[in-house]
Design a protein around this motif. Structure first.
Motif, PDB file in Angstrom:
ATOM      1  N   ARG A  50      30.265  34.123  43.475  1.00 25.22           N
ATOM      2  CA  ARG A  50      29.486  35.092  42.706  1.00 25.22           C
ATOM      3  C   ARG A  50      30.403  35.664  41.625  1.00 25.22           C
ATOM      4  O   ARG A  50      31.492  36.134  41.915  1.00 25.22           O
ATOM      5  CB  ARG A  50      28.996  36.194  43.641  1.00 25.22           C
ATOM      6  CG  ARG A  50      28.156  37.265  43.036  1.00 25.22           C
ATOM      7  CD  ARG A  50      27.534  38.107  44.145  1.00 25.22           C
ATOM      8  NE  ARG A  50      26.833  39.264  43.620  1.00 25.22           N
ATOM      9  CZ  ARG A  50      27.322  40.497  43.611  1.00 25.22           C
ATOM     10  NH1 ARG A  50      28.531  40.735  44.124  1.00 25.22           N
ATOM     11  NH2 ARG A  50      26.630  41.494  43.116  1.00 25.22           N
ATOM     12  N   LYS A  51      29.979  35.599  40.383  1.00 22.52           N
ATOM     13  CA  LYS A  51      30.832  36.048  39.278  1.00 22.52           C
ATOM     14  C   LYS A  51      30.865  37.569  39.197  1.00 22.52           C
ATOM     15  O   LYS A  51      29.830  38.214  39.080  1.00 22.52           O
ATOM     16  CB  LYS A  51      30.350  35.453  37.958  1.00 22.52           C
ATOM     17  CG  LYS A  51      30.602  33.956  37.829  1.00 22.52           C
ATOM     18  CD  LYS A  51      30.331  33.460  36.427  1.00 22.52           C
ATOM     19  CE  LYS A  51      30.681  31.986  36.290  1.00 22.52           C
ATOM     20  NZ  LYS A  51      30.475  31.491  34.901  1.00 22.52           N
ATOM     21  N   ALA A  95      28.675  36.745  53.143  1.00 21.31           N
ATOM     22  CA  ALA A  95      30.118  37.007  53.092  1.00 21.31           C
ATOM     23  C   ALA A  95      30.635  37.010  51.661  1.00 21.31           C
ATOM     24  O   ALA A  95      31.489  37.824  51.291  1.00 21.31           O
ATOM     25  CB  ALA A  95      30.862  35.965  53.930  1.00 21.31           C
ATOM     26  N   ILE A  96      30.119  36.106  50.844  1.00 23.38           N
ATOM     27  CA  ILE A  96      30.514  36.054  49.433  1.00 23.38           C
ATOM     28  C   ILE A  96      30.043  37.306  48.708  1.00 23.38           C
ATOM     29  O   ILE A  96      30.772  37.875  47.883  1.00 23.38           O
ATOM     30  CB  ILE A  96      29.968  34.768  48.773  1.00 23.38           C
ATOM     31  CG1 ILE A  96      30.770  33.557  49.260  1.00 23.38           C
ATOM     32  CG2 ILE A  96      30.021  34.868  47.249  1.00 23.38           C
ATOM     33  CD1 ILE A  96      30.159  32.229  48.884  1.00 23.38           C
ATOM     34  N   LEU A  97      28.830  37.744  49.007  1.00 26.17           N
ATOM     35  CA  LEU A  97      28.315  38.975  48.394  1.00 26.17           C
ATOM     36  C   LEU A  97      29.211  40.166  48.735  1.00 26.17           C
ATOM     37  O   LEU A  97      29.638  40.911  47.837  1.00 26.17           O
ATOM     38  CB  LEU A  97      26.890  39.239  48.879  1.00 26.17           C
ATOM     39  CG  LEU A  97      26.284  40.597  48.499  1.00 26.17           C
ATOM     40  CD1 LEU A  97      26.138  40.714  46.985  1.00 26.17           C
ATOM     41  CD2 LEU A  97      24.946  40.798  49.202  1.00 26.17           C
ATOM     42  N   ILE A  98      29.502  40.343  50.008  1.00 29.45           N
ATOM     43  CA  ILE A  98      30.301  41.495  50.438  1.00 29.45           C
ATOM     44  C   ILE A  98      31.710  41.417  49.875  1.00 29.45           C
ATOM     45  O   ILE A  98      32.233  42.400  49.331  1.00 29.45           O
ATOM     46  CB  ILE A  98      30.342  41.572  51.978  1.00 29.45           C
ATOM     47  CG1 ILE A  98      28.937  41.769  52.567  1.00 29.45           C
ATOM     48  CG2 ILE A  98      31.284  42.691  52.422  1.00 29.45           C
ATOM     49  CD1 ILE A  98      28.262  43.051  52.190  1.00 29.45           C
ATOM     50  N   SER A  99      32.353  40.265  49.976  1.00 31.70           N
ATOM     51  CA  SER A  99      33.745  40.143  49.520  1.00 31.70           C
ATOM     52  C   SER A  99      33.860  40.279  48.007  1.00 31.70           C
ATOM     53  O   SER A  99      34.836  40.831  47.496  1.00 31.70           O
ATOM     54  CB  SER A  99      34.353  38.817  49.974  1.00 31.70           C
ATOM     55  OG  SER A  99      33.619  37.712  49.485  1.00 31.70           O
ATOM     56  N   GLU A 157      32.025  42.197  46.161  1.00 28.40           N
ATOM     57  CA  GLU A 157      31.938  43.631  45.872  1.00 28.40           C
ATOM     58  C   GLU A 157      33.269  44.318  46.168  1.00 28.40           C
ATOM     59  O   GLU A 157      33.674  45.233  45.451  1.00 28.40           O
ATOM     60  CB  GLU A 157      30.818  44.261  46.699  1.00 28.40           C
ATOM     61  CG  GLU A 157      29.412  43.883  46.258  1.00 28.40           C
ATOM     62  CD  GLU A 157      29.090  44.384  44.863  1.00 28.40           C
ATOM     63  OE1 GLU A 157      29.396  45.551  44.548  1.00 28.40           O
ATOM     64  OE2 GLU A 157      28.524  43.605  44.067  1.00 28.40           O
ATOM     65  N   VAL A 158      33.952  43.889  47.218  1.00 30.15           N
ATOM     66  CA  VAL A 158      35.276  44.442  47.531  1.00 30.15           C
ATOM     67  C   VAL A 158      36.255  44.154  46.405  1.00 30.15           C
ATOM     68  O   VAL A 158      37.045  45.023  45.996  1.00 30.15           O
ATOM     69  CB  VAL A 158      35.800  43.875  48.866  1.00 30.15           C
ATOM     70  CG1 VAL A 158      37.264  44.256  49.083  1.00 30.15           C
ATOM     71  CG2 VAL A 158      34.958  44.387  50.029  1.00 30.15           C
ATOM     72  N   ARG A 165      38.177  47.998  51.262  1.00 29.48           N
ATOM     73  CA  ARG A 165      36.905  48.265  51.922  1.00 29.48           C
ATOM     74  C   ARG A 165      35.936  48.969  50.985  1.00 29.48           C
ATOM     75  O   ARG A 165      36.351  49.668  50.056  1.00 29.48           O
ATOM     76  CB  ARG A 165      37.114  49.146  53.157  1.00 29.48           C
ATOM     77  CG  ARG A 165      38.072  48.557  54.163  1.00 29.48           C
ATOM     78  CD  ARG A 165      38.412  49.561  55.238  1.00 29.48           C
ATOM     79  NE  ARG A 165      39.441  49.045  56.128  1.00 29.48           N
ATOM     80  CZ  ARG A 165      40.087  49.774  57.006  1.00 29.48           C
ATOM     81  NH1 ARG A 165      39.824  51.073  57.108  1.00 29.48           N
ATOM     82  NH2 ARG A 165      41.000  49.223  57.786  1.00 29.48           N
ATOM     83  N   LEU A 166      34.653  48.812  51.277  1.00 23.28           N
ATOM     84  CA  LEU A 166      33.617  49.560  50.582  1.00 23.28           C
ATOM     85  C   LEU A 166      33.314  50.835  51.367  1.00 23.28           C
ATOM     86  O   LEU A 166      33.727  50.981  52.511  1.00 23.28           O
ATOM     87  CB  LEU A 166      32.345  48.716  50.480  1.00 23.28           C
ATOM     88  CG  LEU A 166      32.459  47.334  49.838  1.00 23.28           C
ATOM     89  CD1 LEU A 166      31.132  46.595  49.971  1.00 23.28           C
ATOM     90  CD2 LEU A 166      32.874  47.452  48.380  1.00 23.28           C
TER      91      LEU A 166
END
Length: 334
Positions: free
Chosen positions: A267-268, A302-306, A308-309, A316-317
């Motif tokens: 995800r860019k 997992a890609i979405l969460i990471s 954003e980090v 952490r968020l």
């Protein structure tokens, strides 16, 4: 103690994060993008130099497996963290930070000694370099871990950084035996290229006769397997785990799910700080599997969460952000 979904074992370190220049890394003789162990006096000198010339960004109850456990818990599952901290102010701050994030810990994690610290140095390209004084966590033993919740857990999660500690490896061996006796799935992360390079024998011991799920990044996969391509690395790593997740940074992740291999695109985002990205990925991935998602959907979450980090400073968020991201993700998948 209540039943938990995830039982994790890892180092307990207070992270001190700084934004640094590449010149500073060169001046301090630090290898960019890796973790380097040090002693307390050297750590104090580096900390003083950082305060004098670089930009302080904050403090958190860190450690690779702890970051993973926080993401797992914040998404809505239950978790326990086995670790060792000193009977000092930083030790109290550390355990309080995990408890506030909803993670169970044990009083026996506290012992005499100094709580470890990690200087997390984020360079302009968002890469993180870590300078770690393990303190008392280097002497983690089975005496500091309450294994009771493990027998009924869904997953045992082990961080590769424990490969440097003789006593921690003994504790992990005990955890593995309990997990196998109770059909608890075992996941392990190689953690860092430095662990593969300098603590290979310890990693071999942690992996023992294999795990159910192996996490690593591209560099770690190639180094550990001795392969020249990821396809070749995947073949070699299958002797250690039927399920393998290789993170590829902005390119996404390469997944081997028993007999099937596939790539999930990244995800860019505008990268700010890579610290904790792999940890968050593992936490979200394990949460998704625990919630019944398939491997492809787990990788997408997992890609979405990471990602954003990576888009902010710190590993952490905010807790509420994980829940919101999950809610939006589920809506898109519906």
């Amino acid at each position: 103690m209540a039943t938990v979904d995830l039982f994790a074992i890892g180092n307990a370190l207070i992270d001190q994060e700084f934004k640094v220049s590449d010149d500073f890394l060169i001046q301090q003789n630090l290898q960019k993008g890796t973790m380097q162990l040090t002693d307390g006096d050297t750590q104090a000198i580096l900390y003083s130099n950082l305060q004098a010339s670089q930009v302080y960004k904050g403090q958190a109850s860190g450690g690779s497996a702890a970051n993973t456990t926080v993401a797992f818990s914040a998404l809505g599952a239950s978790a326990f963290y086995g670790c060792r901290v000193g009977n000092d102010d930083l030790g109290k701050i550390y355990l309080d930070g995990l408890n506030e994030a909803g993670i169970q810990t044990a009083k026996q994690s506290i012992s005499e000694g100094v709580t470890g610290t990690c200087m997390v140095l984020v360079s302009p390209d968002s890469e993180r370099t870590m300078h770690t004084f393990l303190g008392i966590t280097a002497e983690l033993t089975d005496q500091q871990i309450d294994f009771a919740p493990l027998a009924s857990a869904k997953w045992l999660y082990i961080e590769g950084y424990l490969s440097t500690s003789d006593s921690a490896r003994v504790a992990v061996k005990q955890a593995r035996e309990i997990a196998k006796a109770n059909n608890v799935q075992i996941a392990l992360t190689l953690s860092d290229p430095a662990m593969v390079q300098y603590a290979r024998q310890g990693l071999d011991e942690l992996l023992d006769d294999g795990v159910d799920l192996l996490f690593c990044n591209e560099q770690e996969a190639l180094m550990y397997s001795g392969a020249s391509t990821l396809d070749e690395a995947l073949v070699k790593l299958q002797s250690l785990s039927k399920h393998i997740v290789i993170t590829l940074g902005e390119k996404g992740a390469l997944i081997h799910n028993n007999e099937h291999t596939f790539t999930v695109l990244g995800r860019k985002v505008t990268a700010v700080d890579a610290n904790g990205a792999g940890d968050a990925f593992a936490g979200a991935f394990l949460y998704a599997l625990n919630a019944g998602f398939n491997y492809k959907t787990a990788a997408e979450l997992a890609i979405l969460i990471s990602s954003e980090v990576v888009s902010q400073f710190g590993p952490r968020l905010a807790n509420a952000d994980y829940a919101l991201l999950l809610q939006n993700f589920q809506k898109e998948c519906a």
